[in-house]
Enzyme design. Structure first.
Site, PDB file in Angstrom:
ATOM      1  CB  ILE A  95      54.105  24.762  43.007  1.00  0.00           C
ATOM      2  CG1 ILE A  95      55.410  24.226  42.464  1.00  0.00           C
ATOM      3  CG2 ILE A  95      53.548  25.871  42.152  1.00  0.00           C
ATOM      4  CD1 ILE A  95      55.825  22.886  43.043  1.00  0.00           C
ATOM      5  CG  ASN A 103      41.731  33.926  45.443  1.00  0.00           C
ATOM      6  OD1 ASN A 103      41.422  34.674  46.362  1.00  0.00           O
ATOM      7  ND2 ASN A 103      42.988  33.624  45.167  1.00  0.00           N
ATOM      8  CG  HIS A 142      42.348  26.348  44.978  1.00  0.00           C
ATOM      9  ND1 HIS A 142      41.800  26.500  43.723  1.00  0.00           N
ATOM     10  CD2 HIS A 142      43.099  27.448  45.188  1.00  0.00           C
ATOM     11  CE1 HIS A 142      42.212  27.635  43.201  1.00  0.00           C
ATOM     12  NE2 HIS A 142      43.003  28.246  44.076  1.00  0.00           N
TER      13      HIS A 142
END
Ligand code: AMP
Ligand code: ZN
Length: 139
Positions: free
Chosen positions: A31, A86, A99
């Site tokens: 996003i 991360n 992710h």
């Protein structure tokens, strides 16, 4: 996981800009686009981060990361692609569902993405490096 925003995206409870889906993985535009085509690839099965993910699931996700990176490469023709992942808040993880970021890089994106890697080679002589490698190897 009921409280997880990425689980909600996978189930369709929250909308997303989907770019790829298969039985095990889901990929959608981040996003907050760091660069055009910035995409997240996630396993459908919830796990917090890379360290807590079953190897079989990880194999599926990384295969999809490669596939989606190839799709982005073919369509947007970036000059390069960074894969960023991360683990834990201290390392900038903000959503605690594994992710991978696919970050296409363009010649004019210098303000879009950057990691400052300060190296400390002086602090590790050959003995320290040998001891460090041994310590990790013996885990
Ligand atoms: P990280 O900081 O590695 O945990 O990255 C989490 C990423 O998720 C950030 O880049 C956010 O912009 C992205 N993100 C958070 N919520 C959404 C959402 N609803 N749809 C798409 N991307 C999201
Ligand atoms: Zn989740």
């Amino acid at each position: 996981m009921t409280d997880c925003i990425f689980c909600k995206i996978i189930s369709g409870a929250i909308p997303s800009y989907k770019v790829y889906e298969d039985a095990y993985t889901y990929a959608f535009l981040d996003i907050s686009q760091v660069a055009k085509g910035h995409t997240l690839v996630v396993p459908k099965k919830h796990s917090q981060d890379l360290l807590e993910t079953e190897p079989a699931v990880l194999a599926q996700v990384i295969t999809s990361v490669q596939k989606v990176a190839q799709m982005i490469d073919a369509t947007l023709q970036p000059d390069g692609i960074n894969i960023v992942q991360n683990n834990r808040a201290f390392a900038d993880q903000s959503v605690f569902h594994l992710h991978f970021h696919i970050m296409p890089r363009y010649q004019d994106d210098i303000d879009g993405f950057g990691y400052k890697w300060q190296t400390h080679s002086d602090a590790f002589d050959a003995d320290a490096m040998t001891a460090l490698a041994e310590q990790i190897k013996n885990a």
